[in-house]
Design a protein around this motif. Structure first.
Motif, PDB file in Angstrom:
ATOM      1  N   PHE A   1       0.813  -1.220   0.000  1.00  0.00           N
ATOM      2  CA  PHE A   1       0.000   0.000   0.000  1.00  0.00           C
ATOM      3  C   PHE A   1       0.844   1.267   0.000  1.00  0.00           C
ATOM      4  CE2 PHE A   1      -4.066  -1.901   1.949  1.00  0.00           C
ATOM      5  CZ  PHE A   1      -4.686  -1.936   0.726  1.00  0.00           C
ATOM      6  N   LYS A   2       1.856   1.320   0.850  1.00  0.00           N
ATOM      7  CA  LYS A   2       2.640   2.557   0.974  1.00  0.00           C
ATOM      8  C   LYS A   2       3.351   2.889  -0.336  1.00  0.00           C
ATOM      9  CE  LYS A   2       2.788   3.065   5.788  1.00  0.00           C
ATOM     10  NZ  LYS A   2       1.467   3.601   6.020  1.00  0.00           N
ATOM     11  N   SER A   3       3.947   1.890  -0.962  1.00  0.00           N
ATOM     12  CA  SER A   3       4.645   2.109  -2.228  1.00  0.00           C
ATOM     13  C   SER A   3       3.654   2.472  -3.336  1.00  0.00           C
ATOM     14  CB  SER A   3       5.421   0.846  -2.599  1.00  0.00           C
ATOM     15  OG  SER A   3       5.993   0.969  -3.868  1.00  0.00           O
ATOM     16  N   LEU A   4       2.558   1.726  -3.409  1.00  0.00           N
ATOM     17  CA  LEU A   4       1.533   2.018  -4.404  1.00  0.00           C
ATOM     18  C   LEU A   4       0.958   3.415  -4.197  1.00  0.00           C
ATOM     19  CD1 LEU A   4      -0.290   1.108  -6.735  1.00  0.00           C
ATOM     20  CD2 LEU A   4      -1.801   0.072  -5.015  1.00  0.00           C
ATOM     21  N   GLN A   5       0.686   3.765  -2.947  1.00  0.00           N
ATOM     22  CA  GLN A   5       0.130   5.087  -2.644  1.00  0.00           C
ATOM     23  C   GLN A   5       1.092   6.196  -3.066  1.00  0.00           C
ATOM     24  OE1 GLN A   5      -0.616   6.014   1.549  1.00  0.00           O
ATOM     25  NE2 GLN A   5      -2.591   6.847   0.918  1.00  0.00           N
ATOM     26  N   ALA A   6       2.374   6.004  -2.799  1.00  0.00           N
ATOM     27  CA  ALA A   6       3.370   7.013  -3.180  1.00  0.00           C
ATOM     28  C   ALA A   6       3.393   7.194  -4.701  1.00  0.00           C
ATOM     29  CB  ALA A   6       4.750   6.618  -2.660  1.00  0.00           C
ATOM     30  N   ASP A   7       3.343   6.094  -5.444  1.00  0.00           N
ATOM     31  CA  ASP A   7       3.332   6.178  -6.907  1.00  0.00           C
ATOM     32  C   ASP A   7       2.068   6.872  -7.410  1.00  0.00           C
ATOM     33  OD1 ASP A   7       5.773   4.872  -7.032  1.00  0.00           O
ATOM     34  OD2 ASP A   7       4.906   2.925  -7.552  1.00  0.00           O
ATOM     35  N   VAL A   8       0.927   6.500  -6.853  1.00  0.00           N
ATOM     36  CA  VAL A   8      -0.349   7.103  -7.264  1.00  0.00           C
ATOM     37  C   VAL A   8      -0.348   8.602  -6.971  1.00  0.00           C
ATOM     38  CG1 VAL A   8      -2.820   7.171  -6.706  1.00  0.00           C
ATOM     39  CG2 VAL A   8      -1.697   4.976  -7.137  1.00  0.00           C
ATOM     40  N   LEU A   9       0.178   8.991  -5.821  1.00  0.00           N
ATOM     41  CA  LEU A   9       0.239  10.416  -5.468  1.00  0.00           C
ATOM     42  C   LEU A   9       1.129  11.195  -6.434  1.00  0.00           C
ATOM     43  CD1 LEU A   9       0.365  10.137  -1.590  1.00  0.00           C
ATOM     44  CD2 LEU A   9      -1.508  11.097  -2.955  1.00  0.00           C
ATOM     45  N   ARG A  10       2.250  10.598  -6.840  1.00  0.00           N
ATOM     46  CA  ARG A  10       3.132  11.265  -7.811  1.00  0.00           C
ATOM     47  C   ARG A  10       2.408  11.448  -9.143  1.00  0.00           C
ATOM     48  NH1 ARG A  10       7.254   7.715  -6.171  1.00  0.00           N
ATOM     49  NH2 ARG A  10       7.317   6.784  -8.227  1.00  0.00           N
ATOM     50  N   ILE A  11       1.711  10.415  -9.583  1.00  0.00           N
ATOM     51  CA  ILE A  11       0.967  10.498 -10.837  1.00  0.00           C
ATOM     52  C   ILE A  11      -0.133  11.548 -10.731  1.00  0.00           C
ATOM     53  CG2 ILE A  11      -0.605   9.230 -12.375  1.00  0.00           C
ATOM     54  CD1 ILE A  11       1.143   6.700 -11.566  1.00  0.00           C
ATOM     55  N   SER A  12      -0.824  11.582  -9.599  1.00  0.00           N
ATOM     56  CA  SER A  12      -1.882  12.578  -9.392  1.00  0.00           C
ATOM     57  C   SER A  12      -1.319  13.992  -9.417  1.00  0.00           C
ATOM     58  CB  SER A  12      -2.587  12.316  -8.060  1.00  0.00           C
ATOM     59  OG  SER A  12      -3.586  13.280  -7.829  1.00  0.00           O
TER      60      SER A  12
ATOM     61  N   MET B   1      -6.876  -1.275   7.772  1.00  0.00           N
ATOM     62  CA  MET B   1      -7.254  -2.608   7.299  1.00  0.00           C
ATOM     63  C   MET B   1      -6.944  -3.675   8.337  1.00  0.00           C
ATOM     64  SD  MET B   1      -8.808  -2.467   4.408  1.00  0.00           S
ATOM     65  CE  MET B   1      -8.763  -4.182   3.914  1.00  0.00           C
ATOM     66  N   ARG B   2      -5.805  -3.540   8.987  1.00  0.00           N
ATOM     67  CA  ARG B   2      -5.487  -4.501  10.053  1.00  0.00           C
ATOM     68  C   ARG B   2      -6.515  -4.421  11.176  1.00  0.00           C
ATOM     69  NH1 ARG B   2      -0.701  -2.222   9.998  1.00  0.00           N
ATOM     70  NH2 ARG B   2       0.688  -2.986   8.438  1.00  0.00           N
ATOM     71  N   ARG B   3      -6.848  -3.198  11.560  1.00  0.00           N
ATOM     72  CA  ARG B   3      -7.773  -2.983  12.666  1.00  0.00           C
ATOM     73  C   ARG B   3      -9.193  -3.439  12.320  1.00  0.00           C
ATOM     74  NH1 ARG B   3      -6.978   2.177  13.122  1.00  0.00           N
ATOM     75  NH2 ARG B   3      -8.741   2.771  11.824  1.00  0.00           N
ATOM     76  N   LYS B   4      -9.651  -3.164  11.120  1.00  0.00           N
ATOM     77  CA  LYS B   4     -11.054  -3.402  10.755  1.00  0.00           C
ATOM     78  C   LYS B   4     -11.296  -4.780  10.147  1.00  0.00           C
ATOM     79  CE  LYS B   4     -15.294  -2.006   9.995  1.00  0.00           C
ATOM     80  NZ  LYS B   4     -16.238  -1.745  11.010  1.00  0.00           N
ATOM     81  N   TRP B   5     -10.387  -5.265   9.318  1.00  0.00           N
ATOM     82  CA  TRP B   5     -10.601  -6.504   8.581  1.00  0.00           C
ATOM     83  C   TRP B   5      -9.706  -7.660   9.022  1.00  0.00           C
ATOM     84  CZ3 TRP B   5     -14.008  -7.696   4.546  1.00  0.00           C
ATOM     85  CH2 TRP B   5     -14.818  -6.647   4.145  1.00  0.00           C
ATOM     86  N   LEU B   6      -8.409  -7.425   9.021  1.00  0.00           N
ATOM     87  CA  LEU B   6      -7.478  -8.534   9.217  1.00  0.00           C
ATOM     88  C   LEU B   6      -7.498  -9.104  10.626  1.00  0.00           C
ATOM     89  CD1 LEU B   6      -4.520  -7.257   7.026  1.00  0.00           C
ATOM     90  CD2 LEU B   6      -6.447  -8.732   6.392  1.00  0.00           C
ATOM     91  N   LYS B   7      -8.046  -8.370  11.570  1.00  0.00           N
ATOM     92  CA  LYS B   7      -8.149  -8.875  12.949  1.00  0.00           C
ATOM     93  C   LYS B   7      -8.939 -10.178  12.999  1.00  0.00           C
ATOM     94  CE  LYS B   7     -12.356  -6.403  14.243  1.00  0.00           C
ATOM     95  NZ  LYS B   7     -12.938  -5.394  15.109  1.00  0.00           N
TER      96      LYS B   7
END
Length: 99
Positions: A3-14, A87-93
C-alpha cells in the motif's frame, strides 16, 4: 507491491496530472473524484451484466476498479488515514487466533 509504495506512486501520478491539467485539488476533491470513479465502475458493471445500454468490457471494468483504488489511496493520504493500519484494525483482525 504494498500500500505505501503504491500510494506514493499514485500520489506522484496525481500530482503530475493535476499540474498538467491545471486542476485545483481542494479539500473535498479526492472524495468527489472517488465517488465519480465508483459511478464509472458501477456503469461498467451494469453494462457487463446486461442492465445498461452498450457492450460491457471486462478490461474496462478492471480499469475502473483501478481508478477507484487509486482515488481511495489519494483520499486516504489527504485525510491522514493510514490504510494499512485501518485494514489490520477493521478486517485482518478476524484472521488472528482468538485469545
Amino acid at each position: 507491491m504494498n500500500f505505501k509504495s503504491l500510494q506514493a506512486d499514485v500520489l506522484r501520478i496525481s500530482d503530475l496530472y493535476a499540474a498538467n491539467h491545471g486542476i485545483d485539488r481542494d479539500r473535498d476533491w479526492a472524495l468527489l473524484k472517488l465517488q465519480e470513479e465508483l459511478g464509472e465502475l458501477t456503469a461498467e458493471h451494469l453494462r457487463l451484466s446486461g442492465r445498461a445500454r452498450g457492450a460491457g468490457d471486462a478490461e474496462a471494468l478492471g480499469d475502473e476498479a483501478a481508478d477507484v483504488l487509486g482515488m481511495l489511496l489519494i483520499y486516504c493520504a489527504g485525510a491522514g488515514i493510514d490504510l494499512e493500519t485501518a485494514m489490520r484494525r477493521k478486517w485482518l483482525k478476524w484472521l488472528e487466533p482468538a485469545a
